[in-house]
Write an enzyme that holds these catalytic residues in place. Structure first.
Site, PDB file in Angstrom:
ATOM      1  N   ARG A  13       0.947  -1.211  -0.103  1.00  0.00           N
ATOM      2  CA  ARG A  13       0.166   0.375   0.101  1.00  0.00           C
ATOM      3  C   ARG A  13       0.879   1.512   0.073  1.00  0.00           C
ATOM      4  O   ARG A  13       1.858   1.171   0.818  1.00  0.00           O
ATOM      5  CB  ARG A  13      -0.375  -0.277   1.605  1.00  0.00           C
ATOM      6  CG  ARG A  13      -2.006  -0.709   1.327  1.00  0.00           C
ATOM      7  CD  ARG A  13      -3.256  -0.933   0.140  1.00  0.00           C
ATOM      8  NE  ARG A  13      -4.059  -1.434  -0.354  1.00  0.00           N
ATOM      9  CZ  ARG A  13      -4.100  -2.654  -0.725  1.00  0.00           C
ATOM     10  NH1 ARG A  13      -3.127  -2.696  -1.255  1.00  0.00           N
ATOM     11  NH2 ARG A  13      -5.648  -2.854  -1.454  1.00  0.00           N
ATOM     12  N   GLU A  23      -4.181   7.286  -5.233  1.00  0.00           N
ATOM     13  CA  GLU A  23      -4.124   6.639  -6.732  1.00  0.00           C
ATOM     14  C   GLU A  23      -5.644   7.088  -7.417  1.00  0.00           C
ATOM     15  O   GLU A  23      -6.554   6.871  -6.848  1.00  0.00           O
ATOM     16  CB  GLU A  23      -4.759   4.844  -6.530  1.00  0.00           C
ATOM     17  CG  GLU A  23      -3.044   4.474  -5.954  1.00  0.00           C
ATOM     18  CD  GLU A  23      -3.241   2.749  -5.370  1.00  0.00           C
ATOM     19  OE1 GLU A  23      -4.345   2.415  -5.481  1.00  0.00           O
ATOM     20  OE2 GLU A  23      -2.586   2.675  -4.936  1.00  0.00           O
ATOM     21  N   HIS A  78      -0.975   0.061  -9.666  1.00  0.00           N
ATOM     22  CA  HIS A  78      -1.725  -0.826  -9.177  1.00  0.00           C
ATOM     23  C   HIS A  78      -2.385  -2.382  -9.563  1.00  0.00           C
ATOM     24  O   HIS A  78      -2.798  -2.687  -9.696  1.00  0.00           O
ATOM     25  CB  HIS A  78      -3.358  -0.338  -8.659  1.00  0.00           C
ATOM     26  CG  HIS A  78      -3.662  -1.040  -7.095  1.00  0.00           C
ATOM     27  ND1 HIS A  78      -3.545  -0.612  -5.619  1.00  0.00           N
ATOM     28  CD2 HIS A  78      -3.339  -2.439  -6.721  1.00  0.00           C
ATOM     29  CE1 HIS A  78      -4.238  -1.081  -5.013  1.00  0.00           C
ATOM     30  NE2 HIS A  78      -3.780  -2.124  -5.935  1.00  0.00           N
TER      31      HIS A  78
END
Ligand SMILES: NC(=O)C1=CN([C@@H]2O[C@H](COP(=O)(O)OP(=O)(O)OC[C@H]3O[C@@H](n4cnc5c(N)ncnc54)[C@H](O)[C@@H]3O)[C@@H](O)[C@H]2O)C=CC1
Ligand SMILES: O=C(O)C(=O)COP(=O)(O)O
Length: 592
Positions: A279, A308, A327
């Site tokens: 993360r 994000e 991601h």
């Protein structure tokens, strides 16, 4: 029947999302408004609840999926709203038991939710406390993308070390720069894995195969698991000081937030290389830019970011020595399909009331343990229900004691589930609160119920069952059935599981044996012949089927109690007739 709803969402960049509680409806779940403004792709979360509505508000919706369920007619299928994209295989599973609607890019929605399903590992986008208070179960899909994330970590590690993305971009721009992109080797280098859980341990396994020396830091990981993989568990300080490469695999929690900061970068080897597929928030990104600029950190490879997607002009993303992916850790065909099925099955199970093995905000019990405990879970709830229905007067229940008798080592018995079920049994018949595994402890606390637990060893080495018996004792309360009061002045009921079925075995000072199915009539009378026949006749005449009958007495000719299991609820007249039998001193009808 109440409506069921479910909602699915995925986690990224949603740390700022909040759940707000709506005014709880009577006998109902709280409501969860699920707001998102830019729904992109995502993994999943499902919410479903007949008893509560939980508002979920997303201040910063980036990528995710949500599924929600709407009211359904009695016995109708639950409705599941898929608010973000979910793999077809998962949708198929959902369609088998629910009416599924896919509505991506939703504006804020509300629903009475029972379950939130998150199709992935990280649940940092879910306000667990709000969901827990609302009795809303949160389940995730913690295993299906593990290998994908580990493989991506290894991919980034190798790409970074050999400047693959930079060289690729340069060559596509017409530059043939062999000298500029000389890399570093992995073999023989020390890799520190921070967070030795599912992904971290798979990365360790693969890094060993690449010839790396692997050390790991994880305050909660078992040392033998690390040893088996050939990794040494060390302190945080030692891990970051010794590593040539550091790979991050811990969850984002208050304790891990920005643990990689100016101070910790300062303690690393100059020229260290960092991979993050966990993360973004575990790194202080401004500090990382400084460390990259100073050369303290030679390179970083990042799949995850504090926000994000990151800002287009992010210094970190644009840094020459940083390799980035959007991601993609879980983004393989195989993982997406696996995760979709995993979460759809978890949501289905939760909606059917099964104990969820992947519950995030309820006691987590491994599947084997769960199947073994299932009849005891039912026993615990039924004893709670029985006990509370025996209470009379206004004093209220304060102290509850649950005694577990077991031949097993006390450490082998995790009683959280059982305690939750006793609480459910005690609270639900007398309140409008919907209690489940998720909010049981919270509810008990709110109601001032003190639940003490005791484990008693039963010296029977041959016993295979996890528990011999469960006793539920309500301290210092009056009872509407004096026969349930033990010598110490408490209401006491004890039960055990026989052939997989919960049985009531003790009421107050009396031993009985009646299966805890349907409903129960307890009758106290003078011990004399013919009582069973008399009561049986009355019930038979009124077409009430007796499923079980048992008589217990303290001593011959004194008082006895009869415990009668009945399939149907006898009407008032029938009960009065039983009460009118001269030898009957008191009786009570209890719903199980
Ligand atoms: N980039 C991506 O697409 C993906 C990211 N992830 C993320 O990777 C992370 C790890 O996932 P899993 O391995 O499945 O979770 P896991 O729960 O199996 O492992 C996490 C480990 O971190 C440890 N840990 C907790 N606090 C720690 C601390 N302060 N210091 C060191 N270790 C600590 C835990 O004890 C546990 O062993 C999660 O943040 C997850 O969200 C997971 C899958 C895909
Ligand atoms: O499972 C996780 O925690 C992940 O980070 C995977 O995220 P995603 O499902 O790709 O949105």
């Amino acid at each position: 029947m109440s409506a069921s709803r479910a909602l699915l969402s995925s986690p990224h960049g949603v740390a700022s999302r909040t759940f707000t509680r709506a005014a709880p409806a009577r006998l109902a779940a709280p409501s969860i408004p699920f707001a998102r403004s830019g729904a992109l792709r995502a993994r999943s979360a499902i919410l479903s609840s007949p008893a509560a509505t939980v508002p979920v508000t997303s201040a910063e919706p980036k990528r995710r999926i949500s599924h929600s369920v709407s009211d359904s007619a009695p016995l109708a299928k639950p409705a599941v709203l898929v608010a973000e994209k979910l793999g077809e295989a998962g949708l198929e599973v959902l369609r088998q038991f629910a009416d599924v609607e896919c509505a991506y890019g939703m504006s804020p929605a509300r629903g009475r939710l029972r379950v939130v399903g998150r199709a992935g590992v990280g649940i940092d986008n879910v306000d667990l406390q709000a969901a827990t208070e609302a009795g809303c179960l949160v389940v995730n899909a913690p295993t299906a993308n593990t290998v994908a994330a580990a493989e991506h970590g290894i991919a980034l590690l190798a790409c970074m070390a050999r400047n693959v993305s930079q060289a690729d971009a340069a060559l596509k721009a017409g530059k043939w720069q062999r000298a500029k992109y000389v890399g570093v080797s992995l073999v023989g280098k020390t890799l520190a894995i921070m967070g030795f859980g599912k992904v971290g341990s798979e990365v360790a396994r693969r890094a060993k195969g690449l010839g790396m020396h692997v050390i790991a830091h994880d305050p909660y990981a078992p040392a033998d698991k690390a040893r088996a993989i050939g990794a040494e568990l060390v302190s945080f300080e030692e891990a970051i000081a010794k590593a040539d490469f550091i790979s991050l695999h811990m969850p984002l929690t208050p304790a891990t937030s920005k643990v990689f900061n100016d101070e910790s970068f300062g303690k690393m080897k100059t020229g260290v290389r960092i991979v993050n597929v966990a993360r973004g928030g575990v790194i202080d990104e401004d500090a990382l830019v400084r460390a990259l600029d100073s050369g303290k950190v030679a390179q970083a490879a990042l799949d995850v970011f504090t926000v994000e997607p990151p800002a287009k002009d992010s210094k970190l993303v644009l840094h020459e020595n940083v390799t980035v992916t959007p991601h993609l850790g879980a983004s393989t065909v195989e993982a997406q399909e696996g995760v979709a099925i995993e979460i759809a099955e978890a949501v289905g199970g939760a909606l059917r009331g099964e104990l969820a093995a992947t519950a995030v905000n309820a006691p987590m019990v491994p599947a084997e343990v769960m199947s073994e405990l299932a009849p005891y879970v039912s026993l615990a709830e039924k004893l709670g229900r029985l006990a509370v229905q025996l209470v009379a007067g206004e004093s209220g229940i304060k102290g509850v004691k649950v005694v577990y008798t077991s031949a097993r080592d006390p450490d082998d018995l995790d009683t959280r589930l059982l305690r939750a079920m006793v609480t459910k049994g005690i609270v639900e018949p007398v309140s409008s609160t919907f209690v489940n595994l998720v909010n049981a402890d919270y509810t008990a606390k709110q109601r001032g119920l003190r639940i003490a637990e005791e484990r008693v060893s039963h010296d029977n080495a041959a016993a295979e069952a996890p528990l011999e018996s469960i006793q539920v004792r309500l301290s210092h309360v009056q009872s509407r059935f004096a026969g349930a009061i033990s010598d110490g002045g408490d209401i006491v009921v004890v039960g055990r599981v026989k052939y997989g079925v919960p049985h009531l075995t003790v009421v107050g000072p009396y031993e009985v044996d009646v299966s805890l199915e349907g409903n129960l009539i307890l009758c106290r009378q003078v011990d004399q012949p013919g009582m069973i026949g008399k009561v049986g006749n009355i019930l038979g005449e009124r077409n009430v089927n007796v499923s079980f009958m048992s008589v217990g007495r303290t001593s011959r000719g004194k008082q006895a109690i009869m415990a009668i299991g009945v399939d149907e609820e006898p009407d008032k007249k029938t009960l009065e007739k039983i009460g009118a039998i001269p030898a009957v001193e008191e009786f009570v009808f209890l719903e199980l």
